[in-house]
Enzyme design. Structure first.
Site, PDB file in Angstrom:
ATOM      1  N   LYS A  30    -178.804  49.067 -25.825  1.00 17.59           N
ATOM      2  CA  LYS A  30    -177.651  49.947 -26.042  1.00 17.59           C
ATOM      3  C   LYS A  30    -176.424  49.123 -26.445  1.00 17.59           C
ATOM      4  O   LYS A  30    -176.406  47.897 -26.277  1.00 17.59           O
ATOM      5  CB  LYS A  30    -177.384  50.778 -24.785  1.00 17.59           C
ATOM      6  CG  LYS A  30    -177.030  49.992 -23.552  1.00 17.59           C
ATOM      7  CD  LYS A  30    -176.902  50.929 -22.360  1.00 17.59           C
ATOM      8  CE  LYS A  30    -176.475  50.183 -21.122  1.00 17.59           C
ATOM      9  NZ  LYS A  30    -176.255  51.068 -19.984  1.00 17.59           N
ATOM     10  N   TYR A 248    -144.467  34.218 -24.871  1.00 23.56           N
ATOM     11  CA  TYR A 248    -143.527  35.330 -24.730  1.00 23.56           C
ATOM     12  C   TYR A 248    -143.053  35.445 -23.290  1.00 23.56           C
ATOM     13  O   TYR A 248    -143.853  35.312 -22.365  1.00 23.56           O
ATOM     14  CB  TYR A 248    -144.185  36.647 -25.142  1.00 23.56           C
ATOM     15  CG  TYR A 248    -144.584  36.679 -26.597  1.00 23.56           C
ATOM     16  CD1 TYR A 248    -143.624  36.627 -27.607  1.00 23.56           C
ATOM     17  CD2 TYR A 248    -145.922  36.751 -26.960  1.00 23.56           C
ATOM     18  CE1 TYR A 248    -143.994  36.642 -28.944  1.00 23.56           C
ATOM     19  CE2 TYR A 248    -146.298  36.772 -28.286  1.00 23.56           C
ATOM     20  CZ  TYR A 248    -145.331  36.715 -29.274  1.00 23.56           C
ATOM     21  OH  TYR A 248    -145.696  36.729 -30.586  1.00 23.56           O
TER      22      TYR A 248
HETATM   23  C1  LIG Z   1    -180.687  52.710 -17.426  1.00 23.49           C
HETATM   24  C2  LIG Z   1    -180.584  51.236 -17.531  1.00 23.49           C
HETATM   25  N1  LIG Z   1    -181.676  50.501 -17.379  1.00 23.49           N
HETATM   26  C3  LIG Z   1    -181.648  49.156 -17.464  1.00 23.49           C
HETATM   27  C4  LIG Z   1    -180.464  48.495 -17.712  1.00 23.49           C
HETATM   28  C5  LIG Z   1    -180.482  46.999 -17.785  1.00 23.49           C
HETATM   29  O1  LIG Z   1    -179.833  46.445 -16.701  1.00 23.49           O
HETATM   30  P1  LIG Z   1    -179.634  44.868 -16.609  1.00 23.49           P
HETATM   31  O2  LIG Z   1    -178.775  44.516 -17.783  1.00 23.49           O
HETATM   32  O3  LIG Z   1    -178.967  44.673 -15.310  1.00 23.49           O
HETATM   33  O4  LIG Z   1    -180.987  44.266 -16.700  1.00 23.49           O
HETATM   34  C6  LIG Z   1    -179.294  49.221 -17.878  1.00 23.49           C
HETATM   35  C7  LIG Z   1    -178.040  48.521 -18.125  1.00 23.49           C
HETATM   36  O5  LIG Z   1    -176.973  48.981 -18.000  1.00 23.49           O
HETATM   37  C8  LIG Z   1    -179.354  50.634 -17.782  1.00 23.49           C
HETATM   38  O6  LIG Z   1    -178.255  51.398 -17.918  1.00 23.49           O
END
Ligand SMILES: Cc1ncc(COP(=O)(O)O)c(C=O)c1O
Length: 352
Positions: A30, A248
């Site tokens: 994702k 700044y």
């Molecule tokens: C539904 C789901 N499965 C697996 C993962 C993977 O998790 P990780 O990156 O901790 O392995 C995620 C990550 O956000 C997730 O949302």
């Protein structure tokens, strides 16, 4: 030269292969593959032998399907784009009983994974009995079940044990149906590294460890190969006498005569403000950051640093998982913030 973001696709492949060799992996891709770049990551994961991909985004899912018509592409979020799901053979997560009752007539021909809500309280069925109702009605093509642990990464929080117990009870209730499933998956990186693949499970569902980052720091460094590097250039070296300020609104005040390296990278590139509390590396030596600005970084250096030197914010020594451990942010936060448009992107490609 501008700031450079280097992806190591070859290492990503090696990292993924080391996982896939041990058990089947659904790799989570994702958010543009955790901002590694979807295509770059996909080619590495595919070469590593991974054939199952999960994302929350329908467009990413369609893209994945177009690469290969034999892989499993799982949408982790609910969607009512049933025609697109069917046309592209994208497996859909069924988020709860209400969704099932509302849409069951539309789900014909779509592969379905049921998700158990558990302690994450995101999507999911509330109880195993609700899930069993869907199995018993036999209207859907159910190919998988899954859950996602909210506490697997928290080594000191015993709620992980509770979620595991809850999930184990779900499997007991669904026992008569388990043999019919191709996918039983629950474990993210941390859960897998803590417990190995659970009994009865077909896959892990890995993110961070597939990308070369340890989910918690007391694991051996050799388990995960850093797969990115972020660097910039020292554009100027300025002397700030004791008592004078730089940046700044006097963001930095020199407690003593100080030399600052002015580097062409900043929060505009997506460097987190929390990252600026920690050191950078120039010519193999580490130096503290004095000020983080949008396009510039001021680093407190010594006389060994010159204009044109490279300053590293992430490399094999300055690892993403080290900074997670130091509280800079999760791997996904550090990665997702990197703004590709502001970098020169380079890639160490897959070797032949
Ligand atoms: C539904 C789901 N499965 C697996 C993962 C993977 O998790 P990780 O990156 O901790 O392995 C995620 C990550 O956000 C997730 O949302």
């Amino acid at each position: 030269m501008t700031a450079i973001l280097t992806f190591n696709q070859q290492r990503l492949f090696e990292q993924a292969r080391s996982l896939q060799e041990k058990q089947d992996v659904i790799v989570v891709v994702k958010n543009n593959a955790y901002n590694f770049g979807m295509e770059r990551a996909y080619r590495a994961f595919y070469k590593a032998g991974i054939r199952s991909y999960a994302t929350t985004n329908l467009e990413e899912a369609v893209w994945l399907r177009k690469q290969d018509d034999q892989t499993t592409v799982l949408l982790l979020d609910p969607s009512t784009e049933f025609d697109i799901l069917r046309e592209h053979d994208i497996s859909l997560t069924l988020p709860n009983l209400a969704f099932y009752h509302q849409y069951k007539e539309h789900l014909e021909g779509i592969k379905i994974h049921l998700v158990f809500k558990n302690l994450l309280n995101r999507f999911g069925f509330d109880t195993a009995d609700e899930m069993k109702t869907v199995f018993d009605e036999q209207l859907l093509t159910i190919t998988g079940i899954w859950t996602h642990f909210a506490f697997a990464d928290e080594l000191l929080d015993n709620r992980y044990e509770i979620e595991k117990e809850n999930w184990s009870n779900v499997l007991t209730v669904l026992e008569p149906y388990l043999d019919t499933l191709t996918f039983i998956h629950a474990q993210n990186s941390a859960s897998y590294l803590r417990d190995g693949l659970f009994d009865q499970h077909t896959h892990i569902r890995a993110g961070v460890i597939a990308y070369g980052t340890r989910p918690y720091y007391d694991l051996p460094e050799s388990l995960a190969m850093q797969t990115i590097e972020v660097s910039a250039t020292v554009k100027d070296v300025v002397s700030v006498p004791k008592g004078q300020s730089a940046g700044y609104s006097a963001a930095f005040v020199a407690a003593e005569d100080t030399t600052l390296a002015i580097c062409d990278i900043g929060y505009g590139n997506g460097i987190l403000r929390t990252r600026s509390k920690h050191k950078v590396m120039i010519n193999q030596k580490t130096f503290p950051i004095a000020v983080l600005m949008m396009s510039h970084l001021m680093v407190k250096v010594d006389t060994s640093v010159s204009i044109g030197d490279r300053v590293y914010l992430y490399n094999d020594t300055l690892r993403l998982d080290y900074f997670t451990h130091k509280g800079v942010g999760a791997f996904s936060e550090q990665m997702a913030s990197l703004n590709h448009q502001t970098f020169k992107i380079t890639n160490i490609p897959l070797s032949e």
